[in-house]
Write a protein that holds these residues in place. Structure first.
Motif, PDB file in Angstrom:
ATOM      1  N   GLN A  22      41.336 137.268  35.680  1.00  0.00           N
ATOM      2  CA  GLN A  22      41.705 138.525  35.285  1.00  0.00           C
ATOM      3  C   GLN A  22      42.142 139.508  36.552  1.00  0.00           C
ATOM      4  O   GLN A  22      43.250 140.232  36.349  1.00  0.00           O
ATOM      5  CB  GLN A  22      40.345 139.225  34.685  1.00  0.00           C
ATOM      6  N   VAL A  23      41.823 139.313  37.516  1.00  0.00           N
ATOM      7  CA  VAL A  23      41.936 140.182  38.846  1.00  0.00           C
ATOM      8  C   VAL A  23      43.486 139.627  39.354  1.00  0.00           C
ATOM      9  O   VAL A  23      44.176 140.544  39.523  1.00  0.00           O
ATOM     10  CB  VAL A  23      40.948 139.852  40.196  1.00  0.00           C
ATOM     11  N   LEU A  24      43.656 138.507  39.425  1.00  0.00           N
ATOM     12  CA  LEU A  24      44.907 137.670  39.916  1.00  0.00           C
ATOM     13  C   LEU A  24      46.004 138.321  38.843  1.00  0.00           C
ATOM     14  O   LEU A  24      47.022 138.686  39.440  1.00  0.00           O
ATOM     15  CB  LEU A  24      45.039 136.429  40.157  1.00  0.00           C
ATOM     16  N   LEU A  25      45.612 138.157  37.424  1.00  0.00           N
ATOM     17  CA  LEU A  25      46.765 138.485  36.651  1.00  0.00           C
ATOM     18  C   LEU A  25      47.077 140.169  36.576  1.00  0.00           C
ATOM     19  O   LEU A  25      48.075 140.465  36.436  1.00  0.00           O
ATOM     20  CB  LEU A  25      46.456 137.937  35.409  1.00  0.00           C
ATOM     21  N   ALA A  27      46.904 141.884  39.138  1.00  0.00           N
ATOM     22  CA  ALA A  27      47.630 142.159  40.668  1.00  0.00           C
ATOM     23  C   ALA A  27      49.006 141.574  40.260  1.00  0.00           C
ATOM     24  O   ALA A  27      49.617 142.060  41.256  1.00  0.00           O
ATOM     25  CB  ALA A  27      46.932 141.409  41.596  1.00  0.00           C
ATOM     26  N   GLY A  28      49.459 141.044  39.341  1.00  0.00           N
ATOM     27  CA  GLY A  28      50.757 140.585  38.858  1.00  0.00           C
ATOM     28  C   GLY A  28      51.232 139.398  39.722  1.00  0.00           C
ATOM     29  O   GLY A  28      52.325 139.160  39.677  1.00  0.00           O
ATOM     30  N   GLU A  29      50.196 138.538  40.077  1.00  0.00           N
ATOM     31  CA  GLU A  29      50.275 137.333  40.818  1.00  0.00           C
ATOM     32  C   GLU A  29      50.692 136.180  39.480  1.00  0.00           C
ATOM     33  O   GLU A  29      50.235 136.287  38.508  1.00  0.00           O
ATOM     34  CB  GLU A  29      49.256 136.993  41.429  1.00  0.00           C
ATOM     35  N   SER A  30      51.276 135.090  40.040  1.00  0.00           N
ATOM     36  CA  SER A  30      51.738 133.997  39.299  1.00  0.00           C
ATOM     37  C   SER A  30      50.467 132.993  39.460  1.00  0.00           C
ATOM     38  O   SER A  30      50.273 132.735  40.518  1.00  0.00           O
ATOM     39  CB  SER A  30      52.874 133.295  39.629  1.00  0.00           C
ATOM     40  N   VAL A  31      49.998 132.677  38.430  1.00  0.00           N
ATOM     41  CA  VAL A  31      48.663 131.645  38.313  1.00  0.00           C
ATOM     42  C   VAL A  31      48.777 130.591  37.717  1.00  0.00           C
ATOM     43  O   VAL A  31      49.327 130.564  36.548  1.00  0.00           O
ATOM     44  CB  VAL A  31      47.514 132.390  37.849  1.00  0.00           C
ATOM     45  N   HIS A  32      48.833 129.333  38.453  1.00  0.00           N
ATOM     46  CA  HIS A  32      48.686 127.966  37.720  1.00  0.00           C
ATOM     47  C   HIS A  32      47.461 127.522  37.494  1.00  0.00           C
ATOM     48  O   HIS A  32      46.665 127.404  38.349  1.00  0.00           O
ATOM     49  CB  HIS A  32      49.632 127.061  38.610  1.00  0.00           C
ATOM     50  N   LEU A  33      46.912 127.334  36.420  1.00  0.00           N
ATOM     51  CA  LEU A  33      45.680 126.976  36.162  1.00  0.00           C
ATOM     52  C   LEU A  33      45.695 125.692  35.547  1.00  0.00           C
ATOM     53  O   LEU A  33      46.405 125.060  34.713  1.00  0.00           O
ATOM     54  CB  LEU A  33      45.315 128.159  34.776  1.00  0.00           C
ATOM     55  N   CYS A  34      44.391 125.173  36.127  1.00  0.00           N
ATOM     56  CA  CYS A  34      43.888 123.684  35.510  1.00  0.00           C
ATOM     57  C   CYS A  34      42.472 123.529  35.178  1.00  0.00           C
ATOM     58  O   CYS A  34      41.681 124.036  36.194  1.00  0.00           O
ATOM     59  CB  CYS A  34      44.369 122.692  36.629  1.00  0.00           C
ATOM     60  N   ILE A  35      42.047 123.003  34.128  1.00  0.00           N
ATOM     61  CA  ILE A  35      40.598 123.124  33.834  1.00  0.00           C
ATOM     62  C   ILE A  35      40.394 121.548  33.363  1.00  0.00           C
ATOM     63  O   ILE A  35      40.952 121.027  32.797  1.00  0.00           O
ATOM     64  CB  ILE A  35      40.581 124.034  32.555  1.00  0.00           C
ATOM     65  N   SER A  36      39.226 121.160  34.182  1.00  0.00           N
ATOM     66  CA  SER A  36      38.715 119.771  33.887  1.00  0.00           C
ATOM     67  C   SER A  36      38.046 119.906  32.305  1.00  0.00           C
ATOM     68  O   SER A  36      37.694 120.773  31.913  1.00  0.00           O
ATOM     69  CB  SER A  36      37.797 119.267  34.867  1.00  0.00           C
ATOM     70  N   GLN A  37      37.853 118.487  31.857  1.00  0.00           N
ATOM     71  CA  GLN A  37      36.998 118.429  30.778  1.00  0.00           C
ATOM     72  C   GLN A  37      35.696 118.901  30.994  1.00  0.00           C
ATOM     73  O   GLN A  37      35.029 119.398  30.017  1.00  0.00           O
ATOM     74  CB  GLN A  37      37.019 116.738  30.512  1.00  0.00           C
ATOM     75  N   SER A  38      34.976 118.692  32.113  1.00  0.00           N
ATOM     76  CA  SER A  38      33.805 119.268  32.149  1.00  0.00           C
ATOM     77  C   SER A  38      33.702 120.896  32.391  1.00  0.00           C
ATOM     78  O   SER A  38      32.857 121.616  31.858  1.00  0.00           O
ATOM     79  CB  SER A  38      33.074 118.716  33.538  1.00  0.00           C
TER      80      SER A  38
END
Length: 225
Positions: A22-25, A27-38
């Protein structure tokens, strides 16, 4: 606008990851998100969020966002009590990558980023990084940040900690990573759970060089009445 990588793994503390996004977005930054199965399991258990890694949508993390919205309100959060952010979240600045997609740009050192955060970071992920493993995209992206001498922040949340886990943290720190445990402070006048969450997220964003107003800093004068 810079590229940042955020990875969510299967340790307790999923709320730190959601607030960080929420904070990074905002601030207008580009975020590359990766989530593990756990990580999916923890998001469901702790926050009641149902995340589908094959058909991911940012609205799975922020279910109150209207379906057609391109921005999310600055005050949007899963719980009440969080400090309002200075601007809305820019939803189009988030790029999702499946944990097994090694064709993603973040798997290569030629893809420029300003830093990576693994938040929360499980002890299993920590051990894999300390051992130089690259068995999924999260581990590979972290390995890239180490070899390219870019900022890598790991946010472990575990207690107590064994000597093996401490040694893994030491090895990562010696390799150039920032080990930033989810240990909130209380000197900033914390009164709510969101205050404690924001303390940790503030320390992460400080390391990334992203401006914020999430907490009162030590030594600063009180705000005028």
């Amino acid at each position: 606008m810079a590229n940042y990588v955020v990875a969510v793994t299967g340790a307790s503390g999923a709320i730190y990851a959601v607030r960080l996004l929420q904070v990074l977005l905002s601030a207008g930054e580009s975020v590359h998100l990766c989530i593990s199965q756990s990580g999916v399991q923890v998001l469901g258990t702790e926050l009641g969020l149902q995340v589908d890694l094959r058909r991911f949508s940012i609205r799975q993390l922020f279910p109150l966002v209207p379906e057609e919205a391109v921005e999310a309100p600055a005050e949007l959060s899963l719980y009440g009590g969080f400090r309002p952010l200075p601007s809305p979240m820019k939803l189009d600045r988030l790029k999702y990558h499946r944990f097994d997609d090694f064709s993603a740009g973040i798997a290569s050192g030629s893809f420029l980023t300003r830093g990576m955060v693994i938040c929360p970071c499980s002890m299993g992920t920590l051990a894999s990084l300390a051992g130089g493993h690259s068995e999924n995209l999260i581990q590979r992206a972290a390995d890239v940040h180490l070899k390219e001498r870019r900022k890598l922040i790991v946010v472990p949340r575990e207690t107590p900690i064994s000597s093996i886990q401490l040694d893994n943290m030491r090895r990562l720190a010696e390799a150039g990573a920032v080990v930033l445990p989810a240990m909130p402070g209380y000197y900033h006048g914390a009164q709510t759970i969101p205050d404690l969450v924001d303390f940790v997220v503030a320390r992460i964003t400080d390391q990334l060089g992203v401006e914020h107003r999430l907490m009162k800093r030590w030594g600063t004068p009180p705000e005028p009445a």
